[in-house]
Design an enzyme around this catalytic site. Structure first.
Site, mmCIF file in Angstrom:
data_model
loop_
_atom_site.group_PDB
_atom_site.id
_atom_site.type_symbol
_atom_site.label_atom_id
_atom_site.label_comp_id
_atom_site.label_asym_id
_atom_site.label_seq_id
_atom_site.Cartn_x
_atom_site.Cartn_y
_atom_site.Cartn_z
ATOM 1 N N GLU A 157 -36.331 21.935 -57.588
ATOM 2 C CA GLU A 157 -37.172 22.302 -58.735
ATOM 3 C C GLU A 157 -37.083 21.258 -59.847
ATOM 4 O O GLU A 157 -36.290 21.401 -60.779
ATOM 5 C CB GLU A 157 -36.784 23.682 -59.293
ATOM 6 C CG GLU A 157 -37.696 24.118 -60.437
ATOM 7 C CD GLU A 157 -37.264 25.427 -61.102
ATOM 8 O OE1 GLU A 157 -38.048 25.938 -61.921
ATOM 9 O OE2 GLU A 157 -36.166 25.919 -60.814
ATOM 10 N N LYS A 169 -40.280 23.637 -55.832
ATOM 11 C CA LYS A 169 -40.745 24.532 -56.881
ATOM 12 C C LYS A 169 -41.194 23.660 -58.037
ATOM 13 O O LYS A 169 -40.383 22.944 -58.647
ATOM 14 C CB LYS A 169 -39.644 25.510 -57.317
ATOM 15 C CG LYS A 169 -40.108 26.477 -58.410
ATOM 16 C CD LYS A 169 -39.135 27.628 -58.622
ATOM 17 C CE LYS A 169 -39.606 28.547 -59.743
ATOM 18 N NZ LYS A 169 -38.779 29.754 -59.887
#
Length: 301
Positions: free
Chosen positions: A176, A213
């Protein structure tokens, strides 16, 4: 070795991943949003008890099932706790929801327009414990504030190094590198991040995959090469501060990307609600986010 049934659900399921992983620093804000004011607890233990009760209420809600919620990302304390007398990951699995865990320990101060993750010397111990509890994957967050290639390259390098550690433990990493949606250089940062991620993915062995992500890009469809990359199991999106309606509109413009929302999922839930009100509100949020994850909007070229 990854659970192949869970892997297939995450790879091809029509749904989204719930982010229930607010950690120590963000817990008071999450509780305030839930209608519990700071001062309602006398210690960190009481505070974490209140947030765990909120998460338990979500997980046990009749609308929170694997039909629309493919997975859920947990905070470490939540993973180690119980829901209905069962370890939290097991309670999720029984509802058809694949468990993940947040593994980063927060962010360093900004340098080169980014914030890399703090050191995590005990990560292998945490990964071993998570695997034993039936957790499928992990999530680790860095932040990109400016379109600085050296900074973004450093974020991606660190993310993939930690990802290798996660893969070695038999878990699936969610990488992420969040682009701050308030950045004045957001579009440029998106483009540099795409370039650096493709280079890192291309360098992975052919038999390895990771998840990504990402913040929703300024330019819809920009991350299509990541959605289609053979080393990527799934691309999920964070809401990044967008309210749910706006986050869902932006998400629907991006083919192949599903939601992994936190605030946009939980914003309308309140401690004071009756169970019927709570379940109705959560169900409405789940339906809206699910819809944007699976039904995409045509975007003019």
């Amino acid at each position: 070795m990854l659970d192949q049934v869970q892997k297939q659900k995450i790879a091809t399921g029509e749904g989204f991943i719930a982010a229930l992983d607010q950690s120590g620093g963000s817990t008071p804000k999450a509780l305030k949003g839930y209608g519990i004011e700071e001062g309602a607890w006398g210690s960190d233990e009481e505070m974490f008890g209140l947030i765990h009760a909120m998460r338990s209420r979500i997980i046990t809600s009749p609308v929170f099932t694997g039909d629309k919620v493919l997975g859920a990302i947990l905070f470490e304390r939540t993973m180690d706790g119980t829901v209905d007398g069962k370890p939290t990951p097991q309670a999720l699995i029984e509802r058809g929801v694949v468990p993940f865990i947040k593994i980063d320990k927060g962010l360093e101060d900004e340098a080169n327009g980014v914030q890399v993750m703090k050191p995590n010397p005990d990560l292998d111990v945490l990964l071993h414990r998570a695997k034993a509890l039936g957790v499928f994957g992990t999530k680790e967050r860095s932040v990109i504030n400016l379109a600085n290639r050296d900074g973004i390259a450093a974020v991606v390098k660190q993310q993939f190094e930690i990802g290798q550690q996660v893969l070695a433990a038999g878990l699936m990493p969610i990488i992420e590198p969040e682009v701050n949606i308030k950045s004045p250089e957001r579009a440029e940062a998106d483009a540099i991040l795409l370039d650096e991620l493709v280079k890192a993915l291309d360098a992975l062995p052919a038999d390895q995959q990771v998840m990504l992500k990402l913040s929703l890009p300024v330019q819809p469809g920009l991350f299509d090469p990541l959605v289609d990359h053979p080393r990527v199991l799934r691309v999920v999106a964070l809401s990044g501060g967008f309210a749910r309606p706006e986050a869902c509109v932006e998400l629907a413009k991006n083919r192949g990307i599903i939601a992994s929302f936190s605030r946009a999922l939980l914003n309308d839930l309140r401690h004071q609600m009756s169970d019927d009100e709570f379940n109705a509100s959560l169900g409405e949020a789940i339906d809206e986010i699910h819809g944007a994850s699976v039904a995409k909007t045509a975007v003019a070229a």
